[in-house]
Design a protein around this motif. Structure first.
Motif: not given
Length: 511
Positions: A361-372, A385-389
């Motif tokens: 969990v990372v405060p201040g970032l949308y989940g798709y880049v921060s909440a695996t 390297r490009a992730p899923y979204w």
């Protein structure tokens, strides 16, 4: 080949029951082989991966957190239709229907082996059982068909045989599916959560000051109960991973690779944070936002322990089900960011659907880049390297935008004329909310009363009273963050980096 065609209804039943047997056998085989996914779920996950982004966003907008239930239901309908078609194609010969089931079985094989931890055992079992049961049921159904010279006694006996055989297939498929589902869900995960609850060092909950919400005026409670916390992810079925089996590899552009067990992680010292998480798919006025107290280990501490090498740009994280996300390292290394590898949520171990045993969990970032969720791998690397979204057209950087929402009155509500209470929430995670304003029918803006400030990483409740005459009205809200940046009125869709715009609600006043 049968001497006479199998009746249409009986042929359809043959297709349906053979397909049910195939799915049940695949589920049981997956459970016995300790595979992470069954063929049915693997096909569903493949469908999610192959679905264009706009279609996914439409599904989330239409079904919200029930999007996976909708997909499973849709898959069930399509599979049932194919099964009926397979049966009807085989009224004279058994092989056309068996071929349809075989092709679908091959799709299951391809989808399953492409998923991590899938394997060949379950899909091959499903394929073989489906074809064999179809051939068997077709033979029994053909025996029950009425042909020249067939006596009534013979027909009645053969029909009973088909009924008994069909009943056995139904019971067997159901038992196999239930047993396989139990094995895959794993009582071990429930036991692991109980063990984690006893092993996690007790961290005193953070105090929430009085007046942190305006529930009586129509806002949510400040903390969202775990059962009500929004869930948006790509996992069709919740991954089941025990804390005892969990490992995290932190590697890549680091001086020292780390491989951590669950005990290794929690022994590094736990901290708690009140954090509001927001999904990038949240439309203006949407409900894909929730707040919880998370307990975990600071990500920054682990990165400093590993030693990030010059040139590194992102932490590329991977879930146990192969989902990936990329989080900017400059954000994670901020001394006051408060990003966590979380192991607890609202005083409990993480629920399975929210990432047990460990999520980020990372405060201040949308989940798709921060909440695996269900985190098992973290690689320090570059943005090459490009992730899923990001592969699907979403932005590389995704700071949460300043937004606000009206929770009361509800759209199309009818309220008494006169003083009307308007209430809602506003958020600008890791910046904080400075003020909220409301207006009715395009009139002048007036300041709203803000709830007690808890943290710049959490939402803030607000309310205002507006005097309104009888008739139809539209109320709007806007927020301003602590840097003085107002919420933009410009409407923007959720793609590529989050929706913007003022939220408005239309309602009527009676008097």
């Amino acid at each position: 080949m049968t001497s006479v065609p199998v009746p249409r209804l009986r042929a359809a039943v043959v297709g349906l029951l053979a397909t049910a047997a195939a799915l049940g056998a695949g589920q049981l085989a997956a459970g016995l082989a300790a595979a992470r996914t069954s063929p049915f779920v693997a096909v569903g996950n493949a469908a999610i991966d192959l679905t264009p982004g706009p279609v996914k966003e439409f599904a989330i907008a239409l079904f919200g957190t029930a999007d996976k239930t909708a997909l499973l239901t849709g898959m069930g309908i399509v599979i049932a239709a194919l099964a009926v078609a397979a049966g009807l194609l085989s009224r004279w010969h058994w092989w056309p229907g068996a071929a349809v089931i075989g092709v679908f079985g091959l799709v299951g094989v391809i989808a399953t082996v492409s998923r991590p931890g899938g394997g060949l055992v379950a899909p091959l079992t499903s394929l073989v059982v489906g074809v064999v049961v179809f051939r068997w049921l077709h033979h029994v159904a053909g025996m029950a068909a009425i042909g020249p010279g067939t006596s009534t006694v013979e027909v009645d006996a053969d029909r009973r045989r088909f009924l008994v055989t069909s009943t056995l297939v139904v019971l067997g498929a159901g038992a196999a599916g239930i047993a396989g589902g139990f094995l895959q869900r794993g009582a071990g995960v429930t036991a692991s959560q109980a063990a984690v609850a006893a092993r996690i060092p007790k961290v005193p909950p953070l105090p929430i000051p009085p007046g942190a919400d305006f529930v009586a005026s129509g806002t949510p409670t400040f903390l969202t109960a775990n059962r009500d916390f929004y869930r948006i992810d790509t996992a069709l079925v919740v991954p089941q991973l025990r804390a005892e089996d969990w490992r995290l590899r932190l590697h890549g552009m680091v001086r020292r690779e780390l491989v951590l067990t669950f005990d290794d992680l929690i022994q590094r010292g736990l901290q708690n944070r009140l954090i509001t998480l927001t999904c990038v798919s949240n439309e203006v006025g949407g409900d894909l936002i929730s707040t919880a107290e998370f307990v975990g280990v600071p990500v920054r501490d682990l990165l400093l322990e590993a030693g990030v090498l010059p040139g590194a740009q992102q932490l590329f994280t991977t879930s146990v089900d192969s989902y990936t996300a990329g989080t900017p390292l400059d954000v994670l290394l901020e001394p006051d960011r408060g990003a966590l590898l979380a192991v607890g949520m609202n005083g409990e171990p993480l629920p399975a659907e929210h990432g047990f045993p460990v999520r980020m969990v990372v405060p201040g970032l949308y989940g798709y880049v921060s909440a695996t969720k269900w985190l098992v791998d973290a690689e320090v690397t570059t943005f090459d390297r490009a992730p899923y979204w990001e592969q699907r057209g979403w932005a590389q950087q995704a700071p949460i935008k300043t937004e606000s929402r009206i929770d009361r009155p509800r759209a199309q509500a009818s309220v008494p004329a006169g003083p009307v209470t308007v209430a809602g929430i506003a958020w600008a995670q890791h910046t904080g909310i400075d003020r909220v304003e409301v207006r009715a029918d395009g009139g002048p803006w007036q300041p709203a009363e803000l709830a007690t400030d808890v943290s710049r990483d959490t939402w803030r409740m607000w309310r205002a009273t507006i005097d309104l005459p009888p008739g139809e009205h539209v109320v709007e809200c806007r927020a301003t963050d602590r840097t003085g940046q107002p919420q933009t009125p410009q409407r923007q869709p959720v793609v590529p980096d989050g929706a913007t715009g003022w939220h408005s609600v239309g309602f009527s006043c009676t008097g």
